[in-house]
Design an enzyme around this catalytic site. Structure first.
Site, PDB file in Angstrom:
ATOM      1  N   THR A  10       0.437  -1.721   0.507  1.00  0.00           N
ATOM      2  CA  THR A  10       0.128  -0.248   0.258  1.00  0.00           C
ATOM      3  C   THR A  10       1.257   1.602  -0.505  1.00  0.00           C
ATOM      4  O   THR A  10       1.864   1.018   0.673  1.00  0.00           O
ATOM      5  CB  THR A  10      -1.741   0.340   1.261  1.00  0.00           C
ATOM      6  OG1 THR A  10      -0.071   0.207   2.046  1.00  0.00           O
ATOM      7  CG2 THR A  10      -2.116  -1.128   1.133  1.00  0.00           C
ATOM      8  N   GLY A  11       0.358   2.500  -0.352  1.00  0.00           N
ATOM      9  CA  GLY A  11       0.807   3.873  -0.722  1.00  0.00           C
ATOM     10  C   GLY A  11       2.405   3.446  -1.371  1.00  0.00           C
ATOM     11  O   GLY A  11       3.289   3.527  -1.020  1.00  0.00           O
ATOM     12  N   TYR A  25       0.157  12.135  14.411  1.00  0.00           N
ATOM     13  CA  TYR A  25       1.306  10.820  13.637  1.00  0.00           C
ATOM     14  C   TYR A  25       1.669  10.448  14.442  1.00  0.00           C
ATOM     15  O   TYR A  25       1.631   9.344  14.222  1.00  0.00           O
ATOM     16  CB  TYR A  25       1.939  11.688  12.851  1.00  0.00           C
ATOM     17  CG  TYR A  25       2.682  11.440  11.902  1.00  0.00           C
ATOM     18  CD1 TYR A  25       2.702  10.644  10.676  1.00  0.00           C
ATOM     19  CD2 TYR A  25       4.673  10.793  12.416  1.00  0.00           C
ATOM     20  CE1 TYR A  25       3.113   9.643  10.228  1.00  0.00           C
ATOM     21  CE2 TYR A  25       5.246  10.272  11.425  1.00  0.00           C
ATOM     22  CZ  TYR A  25       4.907   9.321  10.922  1.00  0.00           C
ATOM     23  OH  TYR A  25       5.579   8.855   9.158  1.00  0.00           O
ATOM     24  N   GLY A  58       8.282   7.366  -2.240  1.00  0.00           N
ATOM     25  CA  GLY A  58       9.649   6.845  -2.554  1.00  0.00           C
ATOM     26  C   GLY A  58      10.619   6.022  -1.827  1.00  0.00           C
ATOM     27  O   GLY A  58      10.892   4.775  -2.459  1.00  0.00           O
TER      28      GLY A  58
END
Length: 241
Positions: free
Chosen positions: A8-9, A150, A13
């Site tokens: 995923t994602g 986060y 980078g």
């Protein structure tokens, strides 16, 4: 025997570096992305024909409730490895965040990874084998001012790894996390050259990490070389914390 992985994602980078490494390891890759189709198309185009044949792109927004359902619907095969790499940060004060910011970040980093595991673990249980690797963060261990939410959700991911690893270990499924430090990706683009120099000076190895170094850690944790490692948070940060 063919091996299948979900990343995923994958447009960022770290995600693209992980994908390249897993292709080298012989996996077929379900390549998840949200909105950056141009980056995914460019990435696939840069691969060899042999590698392109083993990439299945899937577009889905994992920051909303329907995202996981849309993602899983596109995965008809068994999954040997799940790399939960989707994530986003918010740099600012706790009081600067809107309710929508909070809702989407919790969905993306906590609820969706949980639901993805919930949907895909039964296939692993039937096969009596599997690996899940979560890309967390050192801030989930240490905490960061101006990145409170986060830090909170990354800490939640670490607890998820520790708990799920115990639950699925009898089925020979291993669950681990990697907690990167400062890595040369777009997440550092908001920092000035002076900020980056100061950051490097704080890191004992004296440099910013490379996405490929996170990818190597994923390859290790998902390999038989790590067959007795589960429930661990592997910090890859140049000695920073």
């Amino acid at each position: 025997m063919e091996k299948f992985a979900l990343v995923t994602g994958a447009s960022g980078g770290i995600g693209s570096a992980i994908t390249k490494k897993l292709l080298e390891e012989g996996y077929h890759i379900y390549l998840h992305f949200h909105s950056n189709k141009k980056a995914i198309d460019q990435f696939i185009h840069s691969m060899s024909e042999h590698d392109r044949e083993r990439i299945i792109p899937i577009q889905s927004d994992l920051s909303v409730q329907t995202g996981v359902e849309n993602l899983v619907a596109e995965i008809p095969t068994k999954i040997d490895l799940v790399v939960l790499n989707s994530g986003s940060s918010f740099y600012g004060l706790l009081t600067d965040m809107t309710d929508l910011d909070i809702e989407r970040m919790v969905q993306l980093n906590i609820t969706s990874p949980f639901l993805i595991a919930q949907k895909l673990v039964p296939k692993m249980v039937r096969n009596q084998k599997g690996n899940i690797v979560v890309i967390s963060s050192i801030w989930g261990i240490k905490g960061a001012s101006c990145e409170v939410l986060y830090s909170m959700v990354k800490g939640g991911q670490n607890s998820f790894v520790k708990a799920l690893s115990k639950e699925v270990a009898p089925s020979n499924i291993r669950v681990n996390a990697i907690a990167p430090g400062a890595i040369a990706t777009n997440m550092l683009s908001q920092f000035s050259e002076e900020d980056l120099t100061d950051l490097k000076n704080e890191i004992p190895l004296g440099r910013i990490g490379k996405p490929e170094e996170i990818a190597e850690a994923v390859a290790f944790l998902s390999s038989d070389k790590a067959s007795y490692i589960t429930g661990q948070i592997l910090v890859v940060d140049g000695g920073w914390i």
